[in-house]
Motif scaffolding. Structure first.
Motif, short mmCIF file in Angstrom:
data_model
loop_
_atom_site.label_atom_id
_atom_site.label_comp_id
_atom_site.label_asym_id
_atom_site.label_seq_id
_atom_site.Cartn_x
_atom_site.Cartn_y
_atom_site.Cartn_z
N ARG A 673 0.83 -1.19 0.00
CA ARG A 673 0.00 0.00 0.00
C ARG A 673 0.87 1.25 0.00
O ARG A 673 1.83 1.35 0.77
CB ARG A 673 -0.91 0.00 1.22
N CYS A 674 0.54 2.19 -0.85
CA CYS A 674 1.22 3.48 -0.84
C CYS A 674 0.74 4.29 0.36
O CYS A 674 -0.32 4.03 0.92
CB CYS A 674 0.93 4.23 -2.14
N LYS A 675 1.53 5.30 0.73
CA LYS A 675 1.13 6.14 1.85
C LYS A 675 -0.19 6.84 1.56
O LYS A 675 -1.06 6.91 2.42
CB LYS A 675 2.23 7.17 2.13
N GLN A 676 -0.32 7.37 0.36
CA GLN A 676 -1.57 8.01 -0.07
C GLN A 676 -1.92 7.49 -1.46
O GLN A 676 -1.41 8.02 -2.46
CB GLN A 676 -1.42 9.53 -0.07
N PRO A 677 -2.74 6.46 -1.57
CA PRO A 677 -3.07 5.91 -2.89
C PRO A 677 -3.67 6.93 -3.84
O PRO A 677 -3.58 6.76 -5.06
CB PRO A 677 -4.07 4.79 -2.56
N VAL A 678 -4.27 8.01 -3.32
CA VAL A 678 -4.84 9.02 -4.20
C VAL A 678 -3.75 9.68 -5.03
O VAL A 678 -4.03 10.26 -6.10
CB VAL A 678 -5.62 10.07 -3.37
N ALA A 679 -2.48 9.60 -4.59
CA ALA A 679 -1.38 10.17 -5.36
C ALA A 679 -1.23 9.48 -6.71
O ALA A 679 -0.73 10.08 -7.67
CB ALA A 679 -0.07 10.07 -4.57
N ILE A 680 -1.66 8.22 -6.83
CA ILE A 680 -1.62 7.53 -8.12
C ILE A 680 -2.60 8.19 -9.09
O ILE A 680 -2.30 8.37 -10.27
CB ILE A 680 -1.95 6.04 -7.95
N VAL A 681 -3.77 8.55 -8.60
CA VAL A 681 -4.76 9.24 -9.44
C VAL A 681 -4.23 10.61 -9.85
O VAL A 681 -4.41 11.05 -11.00
CB VAL A 681 -6.10 9.37 -8.70
N VAL A 682 -3.56 11.30 -8.93
CA VAL A 682 -2.97 12.60 -9.26
C VAL A 682 -1.90 12.44 -10.33
O VAL A 682 -1.78 13.27 -11.23
CB VAL A 682 -2.38 13.24 -7.99
N GLU A 683 -1.11 11.36 -10.25
CA GLU A 683 -0.09 11.12 -11.27
C GLU A 683 -0.72 10.81 -12.63
O GLU A 683 -0.20 11.23 -13.67
CB GLU A 683 0.83 9.97 -10.83
N MET A 684 -1.83 10.09 -12.62
CA MET A 684 -2.55 9.87 -13.88
C MET A 684 -3.00 11.19 -14.48
O MET A 684 -2.93 11.38 -15.70
CB MET A 684 -3.75 8.94 -13.63
N ASP A 685 -3.46 12.11 -13.63
CA ASP A 685 -3.87 13.42 -14.11
C ASP A 685 -2.68 14.20 -14.68
O ASP A 685 -2.84 14.97 -15.63
CB ASP A 685 -4.52 14.20 -12.96
N ARG A 686 -1.50 13.99 -14.13
CA ARG A 686 -0.32 14.72 -14.60
C ARG A 686 0.15 14.22 -15.97
O ARG A 686 0.45 15.02 -16.86
CB ARG A 686 0.83 14.59 -13.58
N ILE A 687 0.22 12.92 -16.16
CA ILE A 687 0.82 12.39 -17.38
C ILE A 687 -0.18 12.25 -18.52
O ILE A 687 0.22 12.00 -19.66
CB ILE A 687 1.51 11.04 -17.11
N LEU A 688 -1.48 12.41 -18.25
CA LEU A 688 -2.49 12.34 -19.30
C LEU A 688 -2.81 13.74 -19.81
O LEU A 688 -3.01 14.66 -19.02
CB LEU A 688 -3.76 11.67 -18.77
N ARG A 689 -2.85 13.90 -21.11
CA ARG A 689 -3.14 15.22 -21.68
C ARG A 689 -4.63 15.55 -21.56
O ARG A 689 -5.47 14.63 -21.48
CB ARG A 689 -2.73 15.25 -23.16
N PRO A 690 -4.99 16.83 -21.53
CA PRO A 690 -6.41 17.19 -21.57
C PRO A 690 -7.06 16.66 -22.85
O PRO A 690 -6.50 16.77 -23.94
CB PRO A 690 -6.38 18.72 -21.56
N GLY A 691 -8.21 16.07 -22.71
CA GLY A 691 -8.86 15.40 -23.83
C GLY A 691 -8.45 13.96 -23.97
O GLY A 691 -8.99 13.23 -24.82
N GLY A 692 -7.49 13.51 -23.14
CA GLY A 692 -7.06 12.12 -23.16
C GLY A 692 -8.02 11.22 -22.40
O GLY A 692 -8.87 11.68 -21.63
N TRP A 693 -7.85 9.92 -22.59
CA TRP A 693 -8.79 8.94 -22.05
C TRP A 693 -8.09 8.01 -21.08
O TRP A 693 -6.88 7.81 -21.14
CB TRP A 693 -9.41 8.11 -23.17
N ALA A 694 -8.89 7.41 -20.19
CA ALA A 694 -8.42 6.37 -19.29
C ALA A 694 -9.45 5.25 -19.25
O ALA A 694 -10.65 5.51 -19.13
CB ALA A 694 -8.18 6.92 -17.89
#
Length: 738
Positions: A673-694
Motif C-alpha cells: 500500500r502506498c502512503k496516499q493511494p490518491v497520489a496515483i490518481v494525481v499522477e494519472m492526471d499529470r501524465i495524461l493530456r487534456p482530452g485524453g482517455w483512461a
C-alpha cells in the motif's frame, strides 16, 4: 386423606407396601429380557460403526481431491495464500463437523498448479473438509445456522506486507456486445496469476513441504485482520496547483521542488506523496492526429525560454507561427535521417531493420529523427531523454507521438531488463563512455541483447575519447564491425557487436572487468547500482537470450521454448486481449482512436493489450510494477517496449505525455500500500493530456470511490459498467484546473 412421606429420594411407606406386594419375575423372563437387550445392542453398534467408517472414507477422499484440484472458478474468489485457508462449506455427508486428515490442510496450494479434469470433478462433487477452528458453541448449532453464519461473515483481506495471490477475474463483457462470446480466452482466470519467472519476493510455500499446523493457524488469524479501504469513501478532496518553478513542465522525481532551473543528477522523489496538480499552458490545444503530428506540433503546448533559444540555432525544426515544424528532409546531421540509416545499412548489411532488428534504444534524445526514419521500417525506437537536457527535447518527441522516456546514466541501472534491446544508438550524445572504468558501457552490455549492435556517431573526432572507447570495447570483447566517415552527413559512424557466446572471454589478457557473481542478479534494475563486473551471455536453450527472436511481425505471436509452461498462458493472454480490444475497446467505449497515439498500459502482464494494438497507429508503453512478477522480458521478447516502475512514486516523464491510460486491476493488485493511494490518481492526471482517455478495470469497491475522486478532478465519466464483482470505467480528462 393423609399421605405419609418418607425421606427424600425414597418412596413412602404406603407405596412401598404396594410395591412389595407385586410378585417377583421368574427366571425365564429375566433371561429373555437379557437376550433381547444384548441383541439390540449388537445391531445398534454394528449400524453405527459402518456409518462412521463410510463417512470417514468419504471425508478423506474429499480432502485428497482438494489437494490436487484446480483453482476455484471466478465466482468463488479464492484468496488463499501461504498457510491460511478460507472457511469451507459443511460436508454433506454428516451433520457433525469432523477433523480433516492430518495431511490435507497442512499443505498450501501450489502457486501455479494445474489440476486434471478428474481432480476438478472430484472437488466439484465433494465439499472441502473443514479444519476444526470453530468454537464449541458454534459446533452445537444446527447445520443451516452454520451455513448462514458463514455466508454473512465478511471475507478477510490480506495484510499489506503479505504476498497476495492474484484473484480470479470474472468475465466482463461490454454492454454493447449482445453476443454470447465476450472475448474471454479459455483458461484466462489462471492466466492472470503471476508466473514463476524470477519471482524473487514470492514465498516458497506450496512446494510440497509440510507446514506446522500451529503456524498455519497463526497465519489464518493474521489474514483475518481487516485493512481499511484503499480510498476513503467519505473523503472530500480540495485540489491546488503545484508550486514548483518548472510550472507546467514539472517532473516530481527529476526537478527540484523549489527551483525549476535545477535537476537531480539521478532520480530522487519528494519525501511526501505528490498530491498537487500541475498547471496547464495558457493556450493548450489538442495535438493533430497521426501522422500529421510528427511533422508539426503546437508550440504553446511545450514552449519555454530555453527551447526557444535552442530552436533559433537549428535547421531541423522551425518555429513558424503557432507551430513547431519538422521538415522531413532536415535533421541534426546533413542529408537527413533516411540517408543516415542507409549509411548504417551499407556498413553492416546484417542489420535488417524491421526483421531481426525490431527494438532500438536511442540514447540522448534530440530531434528523434532517427526513430521517425526507423518507423517506416517497422522498428520501434525508444528515445531516452537524459535528465540534464533542460531543453526538454524528449517532451518534444512525445508531443510528436514518438516513444520516449526520461532517465539518466549515472550510478544506477536503467529501468530495463537485461538483454532486451536489439540495437542501441548514440548519435552525438556526448557521453564519456570510457570514464569510470567504462561503467556506462557495462550497463549497455547488460541491457543489449547478446549479438546485438551498438552504434555511435559524432561530428568531431576526439582522439582521447576514441582511444578510451576502443580500450573499453576490447575489455568487453565487443567486435568492431565497421567504422567509416560519411561524406554526406559529415559524421563518423562506428558499429560494435556484443558477443553472442562466452568463449571469447577466455581469450582476454586480463580479467578486467571480472565476471559478476551469481548473487549479482542482472535482471534487477529498480534503484540498483551499476556493478563493475561483466555478465555472461546465456548459453542453454532453456535460457532467455540464448537464441535470437523470430523476425517481426511473427515475433509478437511466437512464444519461445524458454517460456516453458508459460507458453500456454502468454498465448491465452494474447487471444483474450485481442478479443477485448476488437469487440469492446475500439467501438464500445466512446473513444475516438484517430486522436490516440501515445498509450500506456499501467499494469502490463504479458503485453497482450499492446500486442492487440500492434497493427494500429499507436505505440504502447508497458509498465510492469516492481512488486509484481517480472514479466517485462517476455514483453520485449515479443517485440514490444516497456519499463519497470513503482506506482507509489511519480513516473519519469513530462506532463501531458500520453493520450490514453489503461489500468487493468492496478489498484486492487497493489501488493504494498502506498502512503496516499490518491497520489496515483494525481499522477494519472499529470501524465495524461487534456482530452485524453483512461480505461480503468477493477472491483466495484475500488471503482465507486475512484469515480468520486475523478469527478472532483472534473473528469468526464463517459461510461461505467458493473457485472458481479468486476467493473469498468471509460473516463476523459478535461482542461479544468483549480
Amino acid at each position: 386423606m393423609t399421605v405419609a412421606r418418607g425421606p427424600p429420594g425414597r418412596p413412602s411407606s404406603g407405596l412401598l407396601g404396594c410395591w412389595r406386594r407385586r410378585p417377583p419375575l421368574g427366571f425365564a423372563a429375566k433371561v429373555a429380557i437379557a437376550i433381547a437387550l444384548g441383541l439390540s445392542f449388537v445391531v445398534l453398534w454394528s449400524s453405527l460403526s459402518w456409518t462412521t467408517s463410510s463417512q470417514q472414507i468419504s471425508t478423506e477422499r474429499s480432502s485428497f481431491a482438494a489437494d490436487i484440484a484446480a483453482p476455484p472458478p471466478p465466482a468463488s474468489r479464492n484468496r488463499t495464500s501461504g498457510g491460511g485457508h478460507r472457511k469451507p462449506r459443511p460436508t454433506p455427508h454428516s451433520h457433525k463437523k469432523r477433523h480433516a486428515p492430518s495431511g490435507s490442510h497442512s499443505r498450501s496450494h501450489r502457486f501455479n498448479a494445474t489440476a486434471s479434469p478428474d481432480a476438478a470433478a472430484a472437488k466439484a462433487n465433494h465439499a472441502e473438509p473443514a479444519p476444526v477452528i470453530e468454537q464449541e458453541s458454534k459446533e452445537k448449532k444446527p447445520e443451516q445456522e452454520q451455513e448462514q453464519d458463514q455466508k454473512q461473515e465478511p471475507e478477510p483481506e490480506p495484510e499489506p506486507d503479505m504476498e497476495m495471490e492474484p484473484e480470479q477475474e470474472a468475465e466482463l463483457p461490454m454492454p454493447e456486445d449482445n453476443t454470447d462470446n465476450t472475448g474471454k480466452a479459455p483458461g484466462e482466470e489462471e492466466e492472470e496469476k503471476p508466473p514463476e519467472l524470477e519471482l524473487n519476493e514470492e514465498s516458497n510455500e506450496g512446494d510440497g513441504d509440510e507446514e506446522d499446523p500451529e503456524a498455519a493457524k497463526k497465519k489464518a488469524a493474521k489474514k483475518k485482520r481487516k485493512l481499511p479501504p484503499l480510498f476513503s469513501p467519505g473523503a472530500h478532496y480540495h485540489w491546488k496547483h503545484c508550486s514548483a518553478k518548472s510550472g507546467h513542465h514539472y517532473i516530481p522525481c527529476v526537478d527540484f521542488d523549489g527551483d525549476g532551473s535545477q535537476r537531480h543528477h539521478e532520480r530522487s522523489c519528494p519525501r511526501s506523496p505528490v498530491t498537487c496538480l500541475v498547471s496547464l499552458p495558457k493556450e493548450y490545444k489538442q495535438p493533430a492526429p497521426w501522422p500529421e503530428r510528427k511533422d508539426k506540433i503546437w508550440y504553446g503546448n511545450i514552449g519555454h525560454p530555453r527551447l526557444s533559444s535552442y530552436v533559433k540555432g537549428q535547421n531541423w525544426l522551425n518555429h513558424t507561427g503557432d507551430y513547431l515544424m519538422f521538415p522531413p528532409d532536415e535533421w541534426e546531421f546533413k542529408g537527413g535521417a533516411r540517408h543516415y540509416v542507409e549509411a548504417i545499412d551499407e556498413l553492416a548489411p546484417d542489420i535488417d531493420w524491421g526483421k531481426n532488428i525490431r527494438i532500438v534504444l536511442d540514447i540522448g534524445c534530440k530531434s528523434a529523427g532517427f526513430g521517425v526514419a526507423l518507423l517506416e521500417k517497422d522498428v520501434i525506437t525508444l528515445s531516452l531523454g537524459l535528465t540534464n537536457d533542460q531543453t526538454n527535447l524528449a517532451q518534444v518527441a512525445l508531443e510528436r507521438g514518438i516513444p520516449a522516456t526520461v532517465g539518466s546514466l549515472g550510478s544506477r541501472r536503467l529501468p530495463f531488463p537485461s538483454g532486451v534491446f536489439d540495437a542501441i544508438h548514440c548519435g552525438e550524445c556526448n557521453i564519456p563512455w570510457h570514464s569510470n572504468g567504462g561503467k556506462f558501457l557495462l550497463e549497455i552490455n547488460r541491457i543489449l541483447r547478446p549479438g546485438g549492435y551498438f552504434i555511435i556517431s559524432s561530428k568531431s573526432a576526439d582522439l582521447e575519447s576514441e582511444e578510451g572507447i576502443s580500450k573499453s570495447m576490447t575489455a568487453l570483447c565487443w567486435n568492431a564491425i565497421a567504422y567509416n566517415s560519411d561524406d554526406v552527413s559529415e559524421v563518423g559512424i562506428k558499429i560494435f557487436q556484443r558477443p553472442a557466446s562466452n568463449e571469447i572471454y577466455d581469450l582476454r589478457a586480463t580479467k578486467d572487468p571480472p565476471f559478476c557473481k551469481e548473487d549479482q542478479n542482472k535482471a534487477t534494475a529498480w534503484y540498483t547500482r551499476i556493478k563493475h563486473c561483466l555478465h555472461k551471455a546465456p548459453v542453454g536453450i532453456e535460457e532467455r537470450g540464448s537464441e535470437w527472436p523470430e523476425e517481426w511481425p511473427k515475433r509478437v505471436e511466437t512464444f519461445p521454448e524458454w517460456l516453458g509452461d508459460l507458453q500456454t498462458r502468454v498465448s491465452a493472454d494474447h487471444n483474450h486481449w485481442k478479443a477485448v480490444v476488437e469487440k469492446s475497446y475500439l467501438d464500445g467505449l466512446g473513444i475516438d482512436w484517430s486522436n490516440i497515439r501515445n498509450v500506456m498500459d499501467m499494469r502490463a502482464l504479458y503485453g497482450g493489450f499492446a500486442a492487440a494494438l500492434a497493427s494500429k497507429n499507436v505505440w504502447v508503453m508497458n509498465v510492469v510494477p516492481v512488486h509484481a512478477a517480472d514479466t517485462l522480458p517476455i514483453i520485449y521478447e515479443r517485440g514490444l517496449i516497456g519499463v519497470y516502475h513503482d506506482w507509489c512514486e511519480p513516473f519519469s516523464t513530462y506532463p501531458r505525455s500520453y493520450d490514453l491510460l489503461h489500468a487493468d486491476h492496478l489498484f486492487s493488485r497493489l501488493k504494498i500500500r502506498c502512503k496516499q493511494p490518491v497520489a496515483i490518481v494525481v499522477e494519472m492526471d499529470r501524465i495524461l493530456r487534456p482530452g485524453g482517455w483512461a480505461i480503468i478495470r477493477d472491483k466495484p469497491a475500488i471503482l465507486d470511490p475512484l469515480e468520486t475522486i475523478l469527478k472532483s478532478l472534473h473528469w468526464e465519466i463517459v461510461m461505467t459498467f458493473r457485472k458481479d464483482k468486476e467493473g469498468i470505467m471509460s473516463v476523459k480528462k478535461t482542461t479544468w484546473r483549480p
